[in-house]
Each structure stands twice: as C-alpha cells, then as structure tokens.
Enzyme design. Structure first.
Site, PDB file in Angstrom:
ATOM      1  CG  PHE A 176     -25.959  73.766  15.118  1.00 23.90           C
ATOM      2  CD1 PHE A 176     -26.793  74.666  14.474  1.00 23.90           C
ATOM      3  CD2 PHE A 176     -26.535  72.812  15.953  1.00 23.90           C
ATOM      4  CE1 PHE A 176     -28.171  74.630  14.665  1.00 23.90           C
ATOM      5  CE2 PHE A 176     -27.906  72.758  16.139  1.00 23.90           C
ATOM      6  CZ  PHE A 176     -28.722  73.677  15.512  1.00 23.90           C
ATOM      7  CB  THR A 180     -13.103  70.344  12.778  1.00 21.49           C
ATOM      8  OG1 THR A 180     -14.488  70.582  13.076  1.00 21.49           O
ATOM      9  CG2 THR A 180     -12.261  70.507  14.042  1.00 21.49           C
ATOM     10  CG  LEU A 209     -20.708  76.063  23.281  1.00 23.03           C
ATOM     11  CD1 LEU A 209     -20.292  77.517  23.440  1.00 23.03           C
ATOM     12  CD2 LEU A 209     -22.094  75.984  22.669  1.00 23.03           C
ATOM     13  CB  THR A 260     -24.964  66.220  25.165  1.00 20.02           C
ATOM     14  OG1 THR A 260     -26.021  65.380  24.724  1.00 20.02           O
ATOM     15  CG2 THR A 260     -23.795  65.319  25.523  1.00 20.02           C
ATOM     16  CG  ASP A 261     -30.251  64.973  26.143  1.00 20.35           C
ATOM     17  OD1 ASP A 261     -29.383  64.773  25.264  1.00 20.35           O
ATOM     18  OD2 ASP A 261     -31.474  65.002  25.899  1.00 20.35           O
ATOM     19  CE1 TYR A 299     -20.828  64.798  21.415  1.00 21.92           C
ATOM     20  CE2 TYR A 299     -22.958  63.762  21.799  1.00 21.92           C
ATOM     21  CZ  TYR A 299     -22.167  64.901  21.770  1.00 21.92           C
ATOM     22  OH  TYR A 299     -22.701  66.124  22.087  1.00 21.92           O
ATOM     23  CB  SER A 300     -22.898  59.980  25.182  1.00 19.09           C
ATOM     24  OG  SER A 300     -22.866  58.586  25.046  1.00 19.09           O
ATOM     25  CE  LYS A 302     -20.022  67.586  25.306  1.00 19.23           C
ATOM     26  NZ  LYS A 302     -19.357  68.887  24.983  1.00 19.23           N
ATOM     27  N   PRO A 333     -33.376  58.852   5.021  1.00 28.93           N
ATOM     28  CG  PRO A 333     -31.108  59.064   5.586  1.00 28.93           C
ATOM     29  CD  PRO A 333     -32.198  59.712   4.783  1.00 28.93           C
TER      30      PRO A 333
HETATM   31  N1  LIG Z   1     -26.078  69.574  18.634  1.00 29.09           N
HETATM   32  C1  LIG Z   1     -26.786  69.243  19.704  1.00 29.09           C
HETATM   33  O1  LIG Z   1     -27.953  68.875  19.570  1.00 29.09           O
HETATM   34  C2  LIG Z   1     -26.195  69.351  21.085  1.00 29.09           C
HETATM   35  C3  LIG Z   1     -27.012  69.157  22.180  1.00 29.09           C
HETATM   36  C4  LIG Z   1     -26.485  69.307  23.463  1.00 29.09           C
HETATM   37  C5  LIG Z   1     -25.161  69.674  23.618  1.00 29.09           C
HETATM   38  N2  LIG Z   1     -24.359  69.837  22.538  1.00 29.09           N
HETATM   39  C6  LIG Z   1     -22.962  70.241  22.762  1.00 29.09           C
HETATM   40  O2  LIG Z   1     -22.832  71.592  22.300  1.00 29.09           O
HETATM   41  C7  LIG Z   1     -21.545  71.801  21.777  1.00 29.09           C
HETATM   42  C8  LIG Z   1     -21.634  72.348  20.360  1.00 29.09           C
HETATM   43  O3  LIG Z   1     -22.322  71.395  19.549  1.00 29.09           O
HETATM   44  P1  LIG Z   1     -22.586  71.681  18.014  1.00 29.09           P
HETATM   45  O4  LIG Z   1     -23.719  70.850  17.595  1.00 29.09           O
HETATM   46  O5  LIG Z   1     -22.617  73.140  17.785  1.00 29.09           O
HETATM   47  O6  LIG Z   1     -21.237  71.093  17.374  1.00 29.09           O
HETATM   48  P2  LIG Z   1     -20.586  71.371  15.963  1.00 29.09           P
HETATM   49  O7  LIG Z   1     -19.950  70.092  15.560  1.00 29.09           O
HETATM   50  O8  LIG Z   1     -21.544  72.038  15.044  1.00 29.09           O
HETATM   51  O9  LIG Z   1     -19.444  72.447  16.264  1.00 29.09           O
HETATM   52  C9  LIG Z   1     -18.284  72.137  16.996  1.00 29.09           C
HETATM   53  C10 LIG Z   1     -17.244  73.221  16.751  1.00 29.09           C
HETATM   54  O10 LIG Z   1     -16.099  72.890  17.563  1.00 29.09           O
HETATM   55  C11 LIG Z   1     -14.937  73.063  16.771  1.00 29.09           C
HETATM   56  N3  LIG Z   1     -13.901  72.137  17.235  1.00 29.09           N
HETATM   57  C12 LIG Z   1     -13.917  70.789  17.153  1.00 29.09           C
HETATM   58  N4  LIG Z   1     -12.768  70.287  17.620  1.00 29.09           N
HETATM   59  C13 LIG Z   1     -12.020  71.344  18.038  1.00 29.09           C
HETATM   60  C14 LIG Z   1     -10.737  71.458  18.637  1.00 29.09           C
HETATM   61  N5  LIG Z   1      -9.960  70.385  18.873  1.00 29.09           N
HETATM   62  N6  LIG Z   1     -10.301  72.685  18.966  1.00 29.09           N
HETATM   63  C15 LIG Z   1     -11.050  73.789  18.707  1.00 29.09           C
HETATM   64  N7  LIG Z   1     -12.251  73.732  18.109  1.00 29.09           N
HETATM   65  C16 LIG Z   1     -12.735  72.525  17.787  1.00 29.09           C
HETATM   66  C17 LIG Z   1     -15.366  72.747  15.355  1.00 29.09           C
HETATM   67  O11 LIG Z   1     -14.481  73.338  14.398  1.00 29.09           O
HETATM   68  C18 LIG Z   1     -16.777  73.301  15.305  1.00 29.09           C
HETATM   69  O12 LIG Z   1     -16.790  74.658  14.860  1.00 29.09           O
HETATM   70  C19 LIG Z   1     -20.806  70.468  21.883  1.00 29.09           C
HETATM   71  O13 LIG Z   1     -20.006  70.516  23.032  1.00 29.09           O
HETATM   72  C20 LIG Z   1     -21.910  69.455  22.016  1.00 29.09           C
HETATM   73  O14 LIG Z   1     -21.477  68.343  22.739  1.00 29.09           O
HETATM   74  C21 LIG Z   1     -24.846  69.691  21.262  1.00 29.09           C
END
Ligand SMILES: NC(=O)c1ccc[n+]([C@@H]2O[C@H](COP(=O)([O-])OP(=O)(O)OC[C@H]3O[C@@H](n4cnc5c(N)ncnc54)[C@H](O)[C@@H]3O)[C@@H](O)[C@H]2O)c1
Length: 345
Positions: free
Chosen positions: A11, A34, A79, A130-131, A155-156, A159, A210
């Site tokens: 994302f 994934t 990411l 992440t926060d 998860y947190s 991270k 939900p």
């Molecule tokens: N979504 C949020 O609101 C948010 C907020 C703050 C920080 N983050 C951080 O931002 C980053 C991206 O979040 P997101 O929401 O886009 O996540 P997401 O789950 O949409 O995407 C994660 C991507 O990482 C890839 N991935 C997972 N495991 C892997 C591995 N072992 N090797 C290579 N690729 C791998 C997946 O295939 C996927 O494309 C994360 O590190 C998350 O902790 C997310």
C-alpha cells in the site's frame, strides 16, 4: 537518485514508488509478493525506463546482496513488512521473521554494500516505521520522537525491534540512517482487510460494517500520498541518525471515521442510504490501543512539511476511488483471510 524501495508492491510502498518515479528518480522495487502485495499498484509506472522490479524476500540474505550489487542504489527506503495487527495476533511468527530478522538481513546487506562502495557520504538507509511502537495514549498528549517505546501487539513489538536495530547499526557501524514513525494511513490501493476499505466495501455490498469495541479508539489519519511525499522529503533532507514523526493532524474516533465514510456512500449510492444502519459493534481486538496522536513539530519546523489534505477531503477521494476501481479490489477479496474476523486470540 536511484532508490531501492522494499515493499513497493504494498500500500504505502507503491505510493512511494509512483511518486519517486513521477519526480524523476530511478526506482528498484524489491518485494516478496506476499498476500498483501499487488503489482497492479505500480502498473502505472511499470513501463517507465527508470523502474525495475525484483521479487526477493527479506529473509533471503543472498537475494538482498544480489539486488544491491546488480542495481547499485544511492538509497534504500525500507517499507517491506508484515503490517496487519490482527494477523500478528493469530500468527506472530511471520512478523518476527520479516520485520525483525528481515530488517537485520537488509541492514547487514546494506552495510556490506555501503562499505564495498567506499562508504559514500550521500548513501541513506531510510527505515519506515509506525507510531504504534509508542503504545497507547490516554485522553491527552501526543507522541514525540522522544516518547519511550511501549509496543503492545506482536506487530508493533516487531516494528519497535526493527527500529532499535536500525539505530544500533547507525551508532555501531556508522550506517547513514534516517527513521520515520507515521500514524495510520488511508487512501487508494489499501488492501481490503484494513478498516477504511472494509467499511467502504461492506457498505457497498450491504454487509454489516464491523466496528471493534465501542468505536472510541482514536487514530491520527494521514492520506497515503501525503505520507509518500513526507518520506521522500526525509530521505533527501532528514538529518542522519534522526527520526521524524509523521502525522495527519487529523485525530478521529473510529466510529466517527466510519460514519463519515457512510455519509460519502449515502451521497454516492443514495438508493442504499442510510449506510450507517449497517454499523455493527463487535468484540474488541485484544490489547487494542486506545489512542494514537502524533506531535509533528519536528518535521514541520525542521523540514517544513505538513499534510496537504484534511481527512474529509482524503476520505472523499478514497471512497470515490474504491467505487471507480472495482477491477483492482475484486480479485483481492478471494485472498486468504480477507473478509474473515482475524485476531480474536
Ligand atoms: N499502513 C499504515 O497505516 C502504516 C502506518 C505507519 C507505518 N507503516 C509501515 O509502512 C510500511 C508499509 O506498510 P503498508 O501498509 O504499505 O504494508 P502492506 O502490507 O500493504 O505492504 C507490505 C509489502 O511488503 C511486502 N513484504 C512482506 N514481507 C516481505 C518479505 N519478507 N520480503 C519482501 N517483501 C515483503 C509485501 O509483499 C507487501 O507488498 C510497513 O513497514 C509498516 O509497518 C504502515
């Protein structure tokens, strides 16, 4: 710059990839693909000359070494992660392996590559976090960069561990790192297991929407394209070894966010109004953090960054995007676990 983006089929990573390519950077997108990935997220840039995709897993150190040697990036934006709290409750192992061991592998691969290159001063390892590492707030207060870590979900915690590793690689080996901790993102290409797309799609299909617990949990919502903009700014202008909190300045209770989405659905699909009749309160997530809020003073004063969209405008765009892009989300509904209640422990 030539930037290696990990998780660029997810994302937020895909928003970074699209924006970086649009700004003229070369981008290598490394992703294991994934369940959460979708190469459609980057289809708009896939044919650009400065873009390359590498299917590789963070758990495979040799693959990381090969990608770095082949592409010779100037910077890494990390990411890739397992990102869904509910899945981390049901199966924490993948979170430990990818978020902790995977980040360790990437740090070691980056360090070896950086040393082999003669420790270029301009090299950057940008770790995106992440926060949620800061835990849960009460009614008042905000997270600053100095707030002690207090993660409460698998998860947190994973991270938080990765953040500590990144800082240690800076202090111990001098690896040039920057870190960011961001609040909840929403926007186009959000995988349909997360709150905002679940609400939109359940409303569209006339299914129960939900809401965990009493719906009073508060998050600080940031439009994903604003996040991508902040990340590229920190990569270019952030001070070495420093972390920056990124927030939307948009605190909202989950129930209010859900009602706003329902109001957009009423406007766009009036025949099925009122959509908020579908709201169904369900058992809360175990350990559900009550409130997150970001103090964005550092990134605002030091780097001059602010989000460009209010949550009202961002949600309007997001709801319209989902209604206009059924071809994107429809196939994802068949993926494992999507549409099920996960993480009840
Ligand atoms: N979504 C949020 O609101 C948010 C907020 C703050 C920080 N983050 C951080 O931002 C980053 C991206 O979040 P997101 O929401 O886009 O996540 P997401 O789950 O949409 O995407 C994660 C991507 O990482 C890839 N991935 C997972 N495991 C892997 C591995 N072992 N090797 C290579 N690729 C791998 C997946 O295939 C996927 O494309 C994360 O590190 C998350 O902790 C997310």
């Amino acid at each position: 710059m030539k930037i290696l983006v990990t998780g660029g089929a997810g994302f937020i990573g895909s928003a970074v990839v699209r924006l970086a390519v649009a700004r003229g950077h070369e981008v290598v997108n490394l992703d294991a693909l994934t369940y959460a990935a979708n190469l459609e997220n980057v289809a708009s840039v896939a044919d650009q000359p400065g873009y390359a995709f590498e299917q590789a897993d963070l758990r495979d150190r040799a693959a990381l070494d090969r990608v770095l040697a082949d592409h010779q990036p100037d910077a890494i934006m990390h990411l890739a992660a397992e990102s869904h709290v509910d899945r981390s409750i049901d199966g924490p192992g993948a979170f430990i392996e990818t978020n902790i061991t995977g980040t360790y592998n990437l740090l070691e691969a980056a360090r070896a590559y950086w040393v082999a290159q003669g420790r270029p001063e301009g090299f950057r390892f940008h770790h995106i976090s992440t926060d949620e590492v800061f835990g849960s707030l009460g009614e008042t207060g905000q997270f600053t960069e100095d707030t002690p870590y207090d993660p409460r979900s698998p998860y947190s915690a994973s991270k938080a561990a990765s953040d500590h590793l990144v800082r240690a690689w800076h202090e111990t080996y001098g690896l040039p790192v920057v870190l960011t901790n961001c609040s909840n993102n929403y926007g186009p290409f959000h995988f349909p297991e997360k709150l905002v797309p679940v609400v939109i799609l359940n409303a569209l299909h006339g299914r129960p929407i939900p809401v965990y617990g009493d719906g009073g949990n508060i998050r600080d919502w940031l439009y994903v394209e604003d996040h991508a903009d902040a990340l590229l700014l920190v990569l270019e202008k952030g001070e070495l070894g420093r972390s920056y909190n990124i927030g939307g300045e948009n605190e909202a209770k989950n129930i209010d966010l859900v009602r706003t989405i329902c109001a957009h659905m009423d406007r766009l699909r009036p025949d099925a109004a009122p959509h908020d009749r579908l709201i169904t309160f369900v058992t809360d997530r175990p350990g559900h953090d009550r409130r997150y809020a970001i103090d964005p003073t550092r990134i605002r004063t030091e780097l001059g960054w602010r989000p460009s969209l209010t949550v009202e405008e961002g949600l309007r765009r997001t709801v319209e995007w989902y209604l206009d892009n059924q071809d994107w989300w429809q196939p994802l509904l068949a993926r494992q676990g999507v549409g099920e209640r996960l993480g009840k422990a």
